[in-house]
Design an enzyme around this catalytic site. Structure first.
Site, mmCIF file in Angstrom:
data_model
loop_
_atom_site.group_PDB
_atom_site.id
_atom_site.type_symbol
_atom_site.label_atom_id
_atom_site.label_comp_id
_atom_site.label_asym_id
_atom_site.label_seq_id
_atom_site.Cartn_x
_atom_site.Cartn_y
_atom_site.Cartn_z
ATOM 1 C CB CYS A 188 -15.991 8.621 -10.712
ATOM 2 S SG CYS A 188 -14.551 7.596 -10.966
ATOM 3 C CB CYS B 278 -15.929 2.592 -15.546
ATOM 4 S SG CYS B 278 -14.879 4.072 -15.984
#
Length: 256
Positions: free
Chosen positions: A181, A67
């Site tokens: 992302c 992440c």
């Protein structure tokens, strides 16, 4: 493999190419989604707390924070408090700077990721002389989650959520976009259609997988070990993702 949701599956897909039999615990903090809308203090406290509890319970030989938001905010803190080797995920600005022909690079991430000083440092080190345009879109995270649950996601929805990148001054010269992302590669077909064939998309999943494989090189895995996934959210909602997990060799879904 830890993520706020299912974006980390894009990293797991690359890892499976290198280590198809390695047992993986996929941890999705869906109760905390989206990280991009939280403050730095909230993300740091949540990630450090959860990974501390998970490391204690599962005793992994390596942790991957799959992440960008969690990594750019909390990676240093987590490395300080845990003895487990940790691989983070950072925006792929370095390879993008090598690819761009116009010198204009787009950074598409969550709102929290694109404002981090870590991104400034990467730009100074690897993209000096280039123009880096940034756009934070938490909506793209939601669309990636929606798509993996089998719901319809239109090109128009994706284009609208990402339009702030290309509508900036200089956006007409954009030729390379960093998907900062891990959720966003799930939407790459829609993004390609929205931005056009002349724009290249780059993300770091393959590089992260190579780093994990390198750190675990020479280690053996017991035949009895099996992969599974855990969620901090509702288990019934998590089970809607069973097909996506099965494609990566994970058939057991649990509540953390």
């Amino acid at each position: 493999m830890f993520d706020s949701g299912v974006g980390g599956l894009t990293v797991l897909a690359e890892l499976r190419k290198l280590m198809p039999k390695a047992p993986v615990i996929y941890a999705a903090d869906i109760a905390g989604l989206p990280y991009g809308a939280k403050s730095e203090a909230e993300v740091a406290a949540r990630v450090a707390g959860l990974l501390g509890r998970m490391a204690e319970r599962y005793d992994p030989r390596l942790i991957c924070i799959a992440c960008n938001t969690a990594s750019t905010i909390a990676l240093g803190m987590v490395r300080e408090v845990l003895e487990t080797p940790i691989v983070g995920t950072v925006p792929a600005i370095k390879p993008a700077a090598k690819v761009t022909k116009t010198g204009v690079i787009g950074l598409l991430g969550t709102e929290a990721t694109v404002r981090q000083g870590y991104v400034d440092d990467l730009a100074r080190e690897f993209a000096d002389g280039k123009t880096l345009l940034r756009h934070g879109s938490n909506q793209l995270v939601a669309l990636g989650e929606k798509k993996l649950r089998g719901e319809t996601v239109s090109v128009d929805e994706v284009a609208k959520a990402a339009s702030g990148l290309i509508l900036q001054p200089g956006g007409e010269n954009l030729d390379t976009v960093v998907l900062a992302c891990t959720h966003f590669p799930l939407l790459e077909p829609e993004l390609r259609e929205a931005f056009g064939k002349d724009v290249a998309f780059i993300h770091g999943a393959a590089g992260i997988a190579r780093r994990i494989a390198h750190l675990l090189e020479g280690q053996s895995f017991g035949f009895f070990a099996r992969s599974f996934a855990v969620t901090t959210g509702e288990i019934d909602d998590f089970k809607r993702l069973s097909g996506a997990f099965e494609r990566h060799g994970i058939t057991r879904l649990r509540k953390f």
